[in-house]
Design a protein around this motif. Sequence first.
Motif, PDB file in Angstrom:
ATOM      1  N   ARG A 229       0.983  -1.193  -0.150  1.00 19.00           N
ATOM      2  CA  ARG A 229       0.023   0.148  -0.117  1.00 19.00           C
ATOM      3  C   ARG A 229       1.040   1.157  -0.090  1.00 19.00           C
ATOM      4  O   ARG A 229       0.478   2.393  -0.263  1.00 19.00           O
ATOM      5  CB  ARG A 229      -0.813   0.110   1.257  1.00 19.00           C
ATOM      6  N   VAL A 230       2.282   0.857   0.338  1.00 22.72           N
ATOM      7  CA  VAL A 230       3.012   2.331   0.466  1.00 22.72           C
ATOM      8  C   VAL A 230       4.340   1.788  -0.432  1.00 22.72           C
ATOM      9  O   VAL A 230       4.538   0.710  -0.724  1.00 22.72           O
ATOM     10  CB  VAL A 230       3.574   2.267   1.930  1.00 22.72           C
ATOM     11  N   GLU A 231       5.162   3.228  -0.640  1.00 21.60           N
ATOM     12  CA  GLU A 231       6.417   2.808  -1.235  1.00 21.60           C
ATOM     13  C   GLU A 231       7.519   2.125  -0.414  1.00 21.60           C
ATOM     14  O   GLU A 231       7.518   2.641   0.995  1.00 21.60           O
ATOM     15  CB  GLU A 231       7.127   4.273  -1.771  1.00 21.60           C
ATOM     16  N   ARG A 232       8.138   1.090  -0.847  1.00 14.50           N
ATOM     17  CA  ARG A 232       9.052   0.399  -0.108  1.00 14.50           C
ATOM     18  C   ARG A 232      10.479   0.460  -0.733  1.00 14.50           C
ATOM     19  O   ARG A 232      10.239   0.093  -2.011  1.00 14.50           O
ATOM     20  CB  ARG A 232       8.592  -0.964   0.230  1.00 14.50           C
ATOM     21  N   LYS A 233      11.578   0.877   0.033  1.00 12.12           N
ATOM     22  CA  LYS A 233      12.809   0.884  -0.692  1.00 12.12           C
ATOM     23  C   LYS A 233      13.752  -0.152  -0.173  1.00 12.12           C
ATOM     24  O   LYS A 233      13.952  -0.151   1.025  1.00 12.12           O
ATOM     25  CB  LYS A 233      13.097   2.507  -0.532  1.00 12.12           C
ATOM     26  N   THR A 234      14.612  -0.725  -0.813  1.00 11.69           N
ATOM     27  CA  THR A 234      15.819  -1.253  -0.638  1.00 11.69           C
ATOM     28  C   THR A 234      16.903  -1.090  -1.292  1.00 11.69           C
ATOM     29  O   THR A 234      16.813  -0.272  -2.088  1.00 11.69           O
ATOM     30  CB  THR A 234      15.845  -2.998  -0.617  1.00 11.69           C
ATOM     31  N   LYS A 235      18.331  -1.402  -1.078  1.00 15.25           N
ATOM     32  CA  LYS A 235      19.354  -1.183  -1.695  1.00 15.25           C
ATOM     33  C   LYS A 235      19.093  -1.626  -3.231  1.00 15.25           C
ATOM     34  O   LYS A 235      19.675  -0.912  -3.995  1.00 15.25           O
ATOM     35  CB  LYS A 235      20.511  -2.138  -1.136  1.00 15.25           C
ATOM     36  N   TYR A 236      18.461  -2.552  -3.340  1.00 17.06           N
ATOM     37  CA  TYR A 236      18.270  -3.155  -4.945  1.00 17.06           C
ATOM     38  C   TYR A 236      17.062  -2.897  -5.525  1.00 17.06           C
ATOM     39  O   TYR A 236      16.800  -2.985  -6.907  1.00 17.06           O
ATOM     40  CB  TYR A 236      18.752  -4.641  -4.876  1.00 17.06           C
ATOM     41  N   VAL A 237      15.913  -2.478  -4.820  1.00 21.52           N
ATOM     42  CA  VAL A 237      14.568  -2.371  -5.582  1.00 21.52           C
ATOM     43  C   VAL A 237      13.681  -1.235  -4.699  1.00 21.52           C
ATOM     44  O   VAL A 237      13.863  -1.090  -3.422  1.00 21.52           O
ATOM     45  CB  VAL A 237      14.021  -3.796  -5.430  1.00 21.52           C
ATOM     46  N   ALA A 245       5.523  -6.620  -3.083  1.00 19.35           N
ATOM     47  CA  ALA A 245       6.465  -6.220  -2.179  1.00 19.35           C
ATOM     48  C   ALA A 245       6.926  -7.865  -1.719  1.00 19.35           C
ATOM     49  O   ALA A 245       7.886  -7.930  -1.255  1.00 19.35           O
ATOM     50  CB  ALA A 245       5.822  -5.656  -0.915  1.00 19.35           C
ATOM     51  N   GLY A 246       6.437  -8.822  -2.253  1.00 20.08           N
ATOM     52  CA  GLY A 246       6.842 -10.092  -2.043  1.00 20.08           C
ATOM     53  C   GLY A 246       5.938 -11.166  -2.383  1.00 20.08           C
ATOM     54  O   GLY A 246       4.932 -10.889  -3.266  1.00 20.08           O
ATOM     55  N   CYS A 247       5.839 -12.563  -1.783  1.00 21.00           N
ATOM     56  CA  CYS A 247       5.183 -13.521  -2.268  1.00 21.00           C
ATOM     57  C   CYS A 247       4.818 -14.219  -0.964  1.00 21.00           C
ATOM     58  O   CYS A 247       5.400 -14.619  -0.203  1.00 21.00           O
ATOM     59  CB  CYS A 247       6.132 -14.550  -3.170  1.00 21.00           C
ATOM     60  N   ARG A 248       3.409 -14.428  -0.851  1.00 19.06           N
ATOM     61  CA  ARG A 248       2.711 -15.520   0.196  1.00 19.06           C
ATOM     62  C   ARG A 248       2.698 -16.617  -0.435  1.00 19.06           C
ATOM     63  O   ARG A 248       1.893 -16.777  -1.245  1.00 19.06           O
ATOM     64  CB  ARG A 248       1.474 -14.500   0.641  1.00 19.06           C
ATOM     65  N   GLU A 274       4.583  -1.160   6.781  1.00 22.38           N
ATOM     66  CA  GLU A 274       3.257  -1.589   6.764  1.00 22.38           C
ATOM     67  C   GLU A 274       2.770  -2.056   8.279  1.00 22.38           C
ATOM     68  O   GLU A 274       1.694  -2.792   8.399  1.00 22.38           O
ATOM     69  CB  GLU A 274       2.701  -2.368   5.873  1.00 22.38           C
ATOM     70  N   ASP A 275       3.798  -1.665   9.138  1.00 21.84           N
ATOM     71  CA  ASP A 275       3.394  -2.389  10.639  1.00 21.84           C
ATOM     72  C   ASP A 275       3.276  -3.845  10.751  1.00 21.84           C
ATOM     73  O   ASP A 275       2.648  -4.221  11.652  1.00 21.84           O
ATOM     74  CB  ASP A 275       2.299  -1.490  11.153  1.00 21.84           C
ATOM     75  N   ILE A 276       3.987  -4.468  10.019  1.00 21.08           N
ATOM     76  CA  ILE A 276       3.864  -6.241   9.860  1.00 21.08           C
ATOM     77  C   ILE A 276       5.242  -6.573  10.695  1.00 21.08           C
ATOM     78  O   ILE A 276       6.311  -6.121  10.350  1.00 21.08           O
ATOM     79  CB  ILE A 276       3.931  -6.659   8.745  1.00 21.08           C
ATOM     80  N   ASN A 277       5.095  -7.342  11.857  1.00 22.27           N
ATOM     81  CA  ASN A 277       6.227  -7.650  12.481  1.00 22.27           C
ATOM     82  C   ASN A 277       6.594  -9.011  11.995  1.00 22.27           C
ATOM     83  O   ASN A 277       5.818  -9.741  11.352  1.00 22.27           O
ATOM     84  CB  ASN A 277       5.823  -8.009  14.075  1.00 22.27           C
ATOM     85  N   THR A 278       7.920  -9.233  11.878  1.00 22.55           N
ATOM     86  CA  THR A 278       8.250 -10.531  11.406  1.00 22.55           C
ATOM     87  C   THR A 278       8.424 -11.484  12.623  1.00 22.55           C
ATOM     88  O   THR A 278       8.396 -11.153  14.017  1.00 22.55           O
ATOM     89  CB  THR A 278       9.759 -10.331  10.814  1.00 22.55           C
ATOM     90  N   GLY A 279       8.555 -12.806  12.234  1.00 20.86           N
ATOM     91  CA  GLY A 279       8.548 -13.741  13.391  1.00 20.86           C
ATOM     92  C   GLY A 279       8.301 -15.348  12.918  1.00 20.86           C
ATOM     93  O   GLY A 279       8.182 -15.325  11.684  1.00 20.86           O
ATOM     94  N   ASP A 280       8.674 -16.013  13.610  1.00 19.64           N
ATOM     95  CA  ASP A 280       8.721 -17.780  13.386  1.00 19.64           C
ATOM     96  C   ASP A 280       7.694 -18.302  14.418  1.00 19.64           C
ATOM     97  O   ASP A 280       7.544 -18.078  15.696  1.00 19.64           O
ATOM     98  CB  ASP A 280       9.882 -18.287  13.492  1.00 19.64           C
ATOM     99  N   TYR A 281       6.548 -18.927  13.703  1.00 18.55           N
ATOM    100  CA  TYR A 281       5.427 -19.359  14.694  1.00 18.55           C
ATOM    101  C   TYR A 281       5.053 -20.677  14.416  1.00 18.55           C
ATOM    102  O   TYR A 281       4.974 -21.294  13.227  1.00 18.55           O
ATOM    103  CB  TYR A 281       4.132 -18.704  14.283  1.00 18.55           C
ATOM    104  N   ILE A 282       5.042 -21.522  15.561  1.00 19.24           N
ATOM    105  CA  ILE A 282       4.614 -22.984  15.225  1.00 19.24           C
ATOM    106  C   ILE A 282       3.428 -23.288  16.311  1.00 19.24           C
ATOM    107  O   ILE A 282       3.393 -22.768  17.549  1.00 19.24           O
ATOM    108  CB  ILE A 282       5.778 -23.823  15.703  1.00 19.24           C
ATOM    109  N   ALA A 283       2.348 -23.583  15.610  1.00 17.64           N
ATOM    110  CA  ALA A 283       1.243 -24.095  16.557  1.00 17.64           C
ATOM    111  C   ALA A 283       0.951 -25.662  16.163  1.00 17.64           C
ATOM    112  O   ALA A 283       0.613 -25.895  15.314  1.00 17.64           O
ATOM    113  CB  ALA A 283      -0.121 -23.186  16.068  1.00 17.64           C
TER     114      ALA A 283
END
Length: 341
Positions: A229-237, A245-248, A274-283
Motif C-alpha cells: 500500500r506504501v512505497e518500500r525501498k531497499t538497496k536493490y529495489v 512487495a513479495g510472495c505469500r 506497513e507495521d507488519i512484525n516478522t517472526g517464526d510461529y509454530i502451533a
Amino acid sequence: MSEVRVLIWGLGAMGSGMARMLLSMENVRVVAAIARRSEKAGRDLGEIAGLSPVGVKVTTDPEEAFHSKPDLALIATHSSVKEVAPQIKHALKEHADVITIAEEMAYPWAASEELSNEIDRLARKQGNTVLGTGINPGFILDTLIIALTGICREVRHIHGKRVNNLAPFGPTVMRTQGVGVTPEEFAAGLESGEIVGHIGFRQSVMLISKALGWEIDDIVEEREPIVSRVERKTKYVTVAPGNVAGCRHTARAYRGGKELIFLEHPQQVCPEDEDINTGDYIAIDGDPPVKMAIEPEIPGGIGTIAIAVNMIPLVINGPRGLVTMADLPVPRGLPGLIKNQ
Ligand code: NAD
C-alpha cells in the motif's frame, strides 16, 4: 572434536559467511575453497571473507582443491538436487563427508528419488555422510517443529509460519520472489516459472511427515502477491504503491482429504513499512497443544551459516549414507570451539 579439515565450495553470501565463522574456530581448518568466478581464483580466502590473509588460495578447479584431502565439503552453490549432485558425488569420490544448504537437499527424495538413491549408495560405499540443512528448509519449518512434537502424547495438526524481511537480499532473490513488479507481471512470472516463491515446502512437509510416521497423499502449494500500500525501498529495489512487495507462499499437506500440515511463508521487503512484525510461529494441535513464537524472525543468513557449520561434528560422526536433519542428534551451537574465549 579432533581437527576437521573443511573445504568450502561456493563463495557467495553463505559460503563466505561460513568461511568467516570457520576461521574463528579451534579444531577446524579450512584447507581449500572453490569459487566459480575466475576473478576470485588465486586470491586468499581470508581476504575474500573480509578478514586477514589465512594462506588458503581460492581455486576454480575442484581437482586441485581436493588435493588438500578435506574430511568434509560444505557446498553453498545452488538450490536443486540436480545442480549440486555432481559436486556431492565429486566430494564423495574423494572420501569427504558433505553438508550442503541446497534447499532441495533437506529432503532430496522429494525432488529426485533416483539421484538421491544414487548419492545414498555412493556415500555408503565410500563410508561417508551427506546432509542437506539450512535455516528453512532445514530448521525452522521442519526440524524445530519435529523437536516440539517430542513433548506431545498426540499430534493432530501442525501449523508453521515464517514471516520474514527480504530487504537484506540481492537481485536474484528479488527476481524469484517477484519483488517490485506489477501484480500482472507477478502472475505472468508465476506462469513462466521465473517467480518461484519459497523453495523447500515439499522438503519440509516430507521431513516432518517421515519423522512422525504420517503418510501424506497430497501437497497443495499456493503463491500470491503481497501488494504494497506504501512505497518500500531497499538497496536493490523500490516498490511503488500497488506493486508487489513479495510472495505469500503456502503449502497444505493432506491424508485422505484431511489436512495434517499447513505451512506459510510470506516473504516481503520492509514489512515494517506497513507495521507488519516478522517472526517464526509454530502451533501444534495436540496433547498438549503447543504454541511457539519467536519475534523477530531468526535472521536467515546468519542462521543458515551457523547451522551448516554447527552440524559438522554430527555429520563427521554420523551414520553412512544420505541423511536428513531428522536422522541426526539435536543440533547444537559450538561456543566451546570459538577461538579466544
Ligand atoms: P549466492 O548467489 O550469494 O552464492 C552462490 C555462489 O556459488 C556464487 O558465488 C557462485 O559463483 C558460486 N557457484 C555456483 N556454482 C559454482 C560452482 N560450480 N563452483 C564454485 N562456485 C559456484 O547464494 P547464497 O546466498 O550464498 O546461497 C547459496 C545457495 O544456498 C543458494 O542456492 C540459496 O538459495 C541456498 N540457500 C539455502 C538456504 C536454506 O535455508 N536451506 C539458506 C540460504 C541459501
